[in-house]
Design a protein around this motif. Structure first.
Motif, PDB file in Angstrom:
ATOM      1  N   ASP A  61      -0.065  -9.032   4.706  1.00  8.80           N
ATOM      2  CA  ASP A  61      -1.231  -8.584   3.956  1.00  8.80           C
ATOM      3  C   ASP A  61      -1.744  -9.789   3.166  1.00  8.80           C
ATOM      4  O   ASP A  61      -1.229 -10.115   2.098  1.00  8.80           O
ATOM      5  N   HIS A  62      -2.747 -10.465   3.710  1.00  9.97           N
ATOM      6  CA  HIS A  62      -3.239 -11.697   3.097  1.00  9.97           C
ATOM      7  C   HIS A  62      -3.884 -11.427   1.739  1.00  9.97           C
ATOM      8  O   HIS A  62      -3.816 -12.269   0.843  1.00  9.97           O
ATOM      9  N   ARG A  63      -4.488 -10.270   1.581  1.00 10.73           N
ATOM     10  CA  ARG A  63      -5.091  -9.934   0.286  1.00 10.73           C
ATOM     11  C   ARG A  63      -4.018  -9.787  -0.792  1.00 10.73           C
ATOM     12  O   ARG A  63      -4.239 -10.147  -1.945  1.00 10.73           O
ATOM     13  N   PHE A  64      -2.855  -9.271  -0.391  1.00  8.50           N
ATOM     14  CA  PHE A  64      -1.773  -9.128  -1.364  1.00  8.50           C
ATOM     15  C   PHE A  64      -1.221 -10.502  -1.761  1.00  8.50           C
ATOM     16  O   PHE A  64      -0.857 -10.709  -2.917  1.00  8.50           O
ATOM     17  N   THR A  65      -1.166 -11.422  -0.823  1.00  4.89           N
ATOM     18  CA  THR A  65      -0.751 -12.785  -1.159  1.00  4.89           C
ATOM     19  C   THR A  65      -1.653 -13.356  -2.242  1.00  4.89           C
ATOM     20  O   THR A  65      -1.179 -13.961  -3.216  1.00  4.89           O
ATOM     21  N   ARG A  66      -2.946 -13.152  -2.093  1.00  5.20           N
ATOM     22  CA  ARG A  66      -3.907 -13.622  -3.092  1.00  5.20           C
ATOM     23  C   ARG A  66      -3.693 -12.909  -4.425  1.00  5.20           C
ATOM     24  O   ARG A  66      -3.779 -13.521  -5.496  1.00  5.20           O
ATOM     25  N   ARG A  67      -3.385 -11.617  -4.380  1.00  3.60           N
ATOM     26  CA  ARG A  67      -3.168 -10.859  -5.603  1.00  3.60           C
ATOM     27  C   ARG A  67      -1.967 -11.399  -6.372  1.00  3.60           C
ATOM     28  O   ARG A  67      -1.987 -11.494  -7.603  1.00  3.60           O
ATOM     29  N   ASP A 120       0.866  -1.182   0.000  1.00  2.00           N
ATOM     30  CA  ASP A 120       0.000   0.000   0.000  1.00  2.00           C
ATOM     31  C   ASP A 120       0.900   1.228   0.000  1.00  2.00           C
ATOM     32  O   ASP A 120       1.610   1.489   0.970  1.00  2.00           O
ATOM     33  N   TRP A 163       7.532 -11.419   0.594  1.00  2.65           N
ATOM     34  CA  TRP A 163       6.892 -12.362  -0.318  1.00  2.65           C
ATOM     35  C   TRP A 163       7.905 -12.785  -1.375  1.00  2.65           C
ATOM     36  O   TRP A 163       8.607 -11.940  -1.954  1.00  2.65           O
ATOM     37  N   SER A 204      -0.316  -3.384  -8.094  1.00  2.54           N
ATOM     38  CA  SER A 204      -1.604  -3.749  -8.679  1.00  2.54           C
ATOM     39  C   SER A 204      -1.439  -5.048  -9.467  1.00  2.54           C
ATOM     40  O   SER A 204      -0.329  -5.497  -9.761  1.00  2.54           O
ATOM     41  N   ARG A 205      -2.565  -5.665  -9.851  1.00  2.00           N
ATOM     42  CA  ARG A 205      -2.465  -6.898 -10.630  1.00  2.00           C
ATOM     43  C   ARG A 205      -1.770  -6.624 -11.957  1.00  2.00           C
ATOM     44  O   ARG A 205      -0.979  -7.451 -12.425  1.00  2.00           O
ATOM     45  N   ASP A 258      -3.044 -14.555  -8.024  1.00  3.85           N
ATOM     46  CA  ASP A 258      -3.910 -14.250  -9.164  1.00  3.85           C
ATOM     47  C   ASP A 258      -3.113 -13.736 -10.359  1.00  3.85           C
ATOM     48  O   ASP A 258      -3.561 -13.848 -11.506  1.00  3.85           O
TER      49      ASP A 258
END
Length: 227
Positions: free
Chosen positions: A189-195, A152, A222, A164-165, A198
């Protein structure tokens, strides 16, 4: 009590606040407003960003790109672990950061700014990622990002595009097969891991303490490998 003294300041291109180089006794800190971005008392996780990444890649003469010089901790650690024939390229967007490295922080550089294996450029790291994608330069075996406090952007809004993706996809495409994108963050940041997943990476997140004695804040790195 030791007094903190601001010894230099720098505007951030595209940012709203200044960076301040602060001395605190024998230690130095780079601050954004009242927040500490990095300092000489807690540099271990930034060194580990390079050490652990270079341990992950198999290229005999690795090409490494680092986003953000900072106090040079990651850059010097990368040079210390670099196999013969490898190169470390650094993108730094704030000119004064490099002036500080040659001035009040010269004792930290240990001659690394003159190392022929290094290539330090005053530019946005996204420009060098684009160069690797359009064929201007060879692809990288590792890209290390420590341009902000994490995914962020608080230093400058433009950093958000790197995380960003779309930005992650560009970083993936700038990597050679099996290459690693490594990203430092002050917090998980778990959402960033998912990003990252993806965006097509195989992802491992590791917690690293800020000091080598297993003390200090817990930081996150990461490691995202291109399949």
């Amino acid at each position: 009590m030791l007094e903190r003294k601001t010894i230099a300041s720098a505007a951030i291109p595209g940012g709203e606040e200044e960076l301040n180089l602060v001395s605190h006794g024998r230690d130095f800190i780079i601050m954004l407003g009242r927040g500490e971005l990095m300092g000489t008392r807690m540099q271990y996780s930034e060194e580990q960003l390079a050490v652990l990444t270079l341990a992950e890649i198999d290229a005999p003469r690795p090409r490494v790109l680092i986003g953000g010089y900072g106090m040079g901790f990651t850059y010097r650690a990368a040079l210390s672990k670099l196999p013969e024939g490898g190169v470390v390229r650094v993108a730094e967007i704030v000119p004064e950061i490099l002036d500080w490295a040659k001035g009040p922080l010269a004792h930290l550089t240990e001659g690394s700014l003159d190392d022929p294996r290094g290539d330090i450029r005053l530019c946005d790291v996204s420009a060098l990622i684009d160069d690797a994608n359009d064929g201007t330069c060879e692809k990288y075996d590792a890209i290390l990002l420590d341009v902000d406090n994490g995914p962020d952007g608080i230093v400058r809004d433009a950093n958000n595009r790197l995380y960003s993706r779309t930005g992650l996809g560009k970083a993936r495409d700038a990597l050679a097969p099996g290459g690693v994108l490594a990203i430092w963050s002050a917090a998980p940041d778990h959402r960033f891991t998912r990003r990252l997943k993806d965006a097509g990476f195989d992802v491992e997140a590791r917690e690293v303490r800020a000091r080598p004695n297993n003390k200090g804040p817990r930081h996150m790195i990461w490691f995202a490998r291109k399949g």
